[in-house]
Write an enzyme that holds these catalytic residues in place. Sequence first.
Site, PDB file in Angstrom:
ATOM      1  N   ASP A  98      12.330  77.149 -32.392  1.00  0.00           N
ATOM      2  CA  ASP A  98      11.268  77.357 -31.414  1.00  0.00           C
ATOM      3  C   ASP A  98      10.115  78.144 -32.035  1.00  0.00           C
ATOM      4  OD1 ASP A  98      10.625  77.042 -28.506  1.00  0.00           O
ATOM      5  OD2 ASP A  98      10.495  79.222 -28.616  1.00  0.00           O
ATOM      6  N   ASN A  99       8.920  77.582 -31.946  1.00  0.00           N
ATOM      7  CA  ASN A  99       7.705  78.269 -32.406  1.00  0.00           C
ATOM      8  C   ASN A  99       7.821  78.873 -33.811  1.00  0.00           C
ATOM      9  OD1 ASN A  99       5.995  77.845 -30.163  1.00  0.00           O
ATOM     10  ND2 ASN A  99       7.026  79.471 -29.038  1.00  0.00           N
ATOM     11  N   GLU A 118       9.547  73.092 -34.295  1.00  0.00           N
ATOM     12  CA  GLU A 118       8.830  72.850 -33.042  1.00  0.00           C
ATOM     13  C   GLU A 118       7.514  73.627 -33.120  1.00  0.00           C
ATOM     14  OE1 GLU A 118       7.445  73.957 -29.000  1.00  0.00           O
ATOM     15  OE2 GLU A 118       8.453  75.333 -30.366  1.00  0.00           O
TER      16      GLU A 118
END
Length: 680
Positions: free
Chosen positions: A412-413, A441
Amino acid sequence: MADADLQPKKPKKPAKARNPESEALLMALAENRVAIEGVEPEVDGGRFAVKRFVGEPLTVEADIFCDGHDEIDAALIFGPAEVDPSKWSEVKFEFVENDRWAATVTFDRPGPYRYSIIAWRDLYATWRDEAKKKRDAGKLTDLELIEARELVKAAAGSGRGSKADQRGLAKLGERLDKLAEKRDADGQYALMQSDEAIALLEAAGVRTNLSRYPGAIPVWVDRERAAFSAWYEIFPRSQSGDANRHGTFDDVIARLPDIQEMGFDVLYFPPIHPIGKTNRKGKNNTLTPSETDPGSPYAIGSKEGGHDAIHPELGSFQDFARLIEESKKHGLEIAIDFAIQCSPDHPWIKQHPEWFDWRPDGTIKFAENPPKKYEDIVNVHFYRGALPSIWYELRDIVLFWLDKGVRIFRVDNPHTKPFPFWEWMIAEVRKVDPGAIFLAEAFTRPKVMKRLGKVGYNQSYSYFTWRNAKGELTEYLTELTTEECAEYMRPNFFVNTPDINPLYLQTSGRPGFRTRLALAAGLAGNYGVYSGFELCEFLPVPGKEEYLNSEKYEVRAFDWHAEGNIREDIAFFNKLRNDEAAMKDFRSLAFFNFWNEQVLYFGKRTKDLSSYLLFMVNLDPHHDQGGHFEVPLWEFGLPDDGTIQATDMVSGNILNWTGKIQHWWLNPQDRPYAVFKLTR
């Protein structure tokens, strides 16, 4: 100024004494006589690895040339990074044109490799060429034949080749000497031009002026799933079939046959860890949750544990282990989210306060992406007092889940964390399992996305989600498949995510969902859907690209076979992807002429043309679109008026197209796409 100052100064006489440093440079330059330039592929001069997967060809090209007119030869040398280059394998380069040469290799296991190039003057090939010209002109002399015998003797003493090659050269030399004693020039010439002599001297001949490309280019080889996969994303807590009951891993196991039926091979979960209660979000991201709201799974950590724990309502580690095993039986591999963020209740905050940012008033700093604020999340930092301990802790979290059977991580990120951390951490994990896969991501700036691919990510989110028009799709896919980024960045085309409900899907109805599926599954090596897509779920938060009643904030229940679903389309494309070898080569993508801006027309093929697919996709979900298109007869060596067989892969109908220009029509309500397999 005096006249003497205008007189040219006498040049200094070169020193007669030999300077050791100068002589060493002289000898090095003299030996590297063959030029090796313009090597491709290499990423940033070899700073980062070129990527391939097991069995995928790596074609290396270079400009290789030398002064004069002597014949030259070259070889690609390659091997595992940890193996001494003197023990690497070797593949001969083939001449292409204009001093451009090429060689192709494949790799049989995942891991780090390196390659380099050697080149040399081939005096035997030069002799063979010149001797033929002289003999054809009646000018071959005994002197040329003496030179030939000397080439064989030099090869016999070179130490190159196998023992059998050396024995063969010795016998070849003896036969040449006997023919010379008989003054049989024709016999000597014929023997030196024979296939036997060519094979022996290629294997063991002297490599005169052996030149080397400086350094070695790194190559990272993945298992196939890193480059070719179909992802299905679900929230495990929404798999019970009852919105009033939190789902479990056993509920996910019950759904595995249903997911397998659609043909996916990666089943991906958002975070499965305990969820904090401080500032917990309620339905539709409100700040006023009820007692029963489950909170966002991205608010990781509570008194039950952190990133190395499982949310108690999902089940135990024994349940998770059973899920891993059952998934394998259904052809599915589990991927989990690696989200480096914490609830204010995460155990790390008390155990390691130095890993977090604190405000002057002693309060902890919440995550923000102005104007958005995430009150239920705090971020760690990577430097100051956190370096290096947080780096080791995060690495060990990944290794922990690797030990639990997880080999795929959606991160994530990642673009909000340091590039050096990712480069180090991914390399550390690969020491344990070179088959581990990381998906970045990162919907962010192009160069940032590409850098993440360079530092080690196997797959990357992309801009596909917002590319809708023919021109922008063609331009973007051409960049991804033909420019340098194709060597290190593998896109994963997600049609939607829990965070992104694209405007196109909000306004296009069922035809639009089928169109976006056809594009993602047909264009990309890796693609993914977030569950609900197969039900054409589109209700947005008004004015936003977000889902109303998002699963991020509540448990939901779905009828996975509700009327109007597109499960059949998904199953078709996933089967096509697995059945047709052309689908595994993302870089084989080519766009062809279809004279209508609302129809994207593209093809994929294997090198031997045994799998050759054409795709037509109607980009307009509201109107019929069609027109004339060009059949790539030229790729089969057929004339413009030739005939080729086209099999409609959906209906099974077989067509015979005669002539390069044909016509097709696509009704979005009936089927907004067509797929044909060409067979000569």
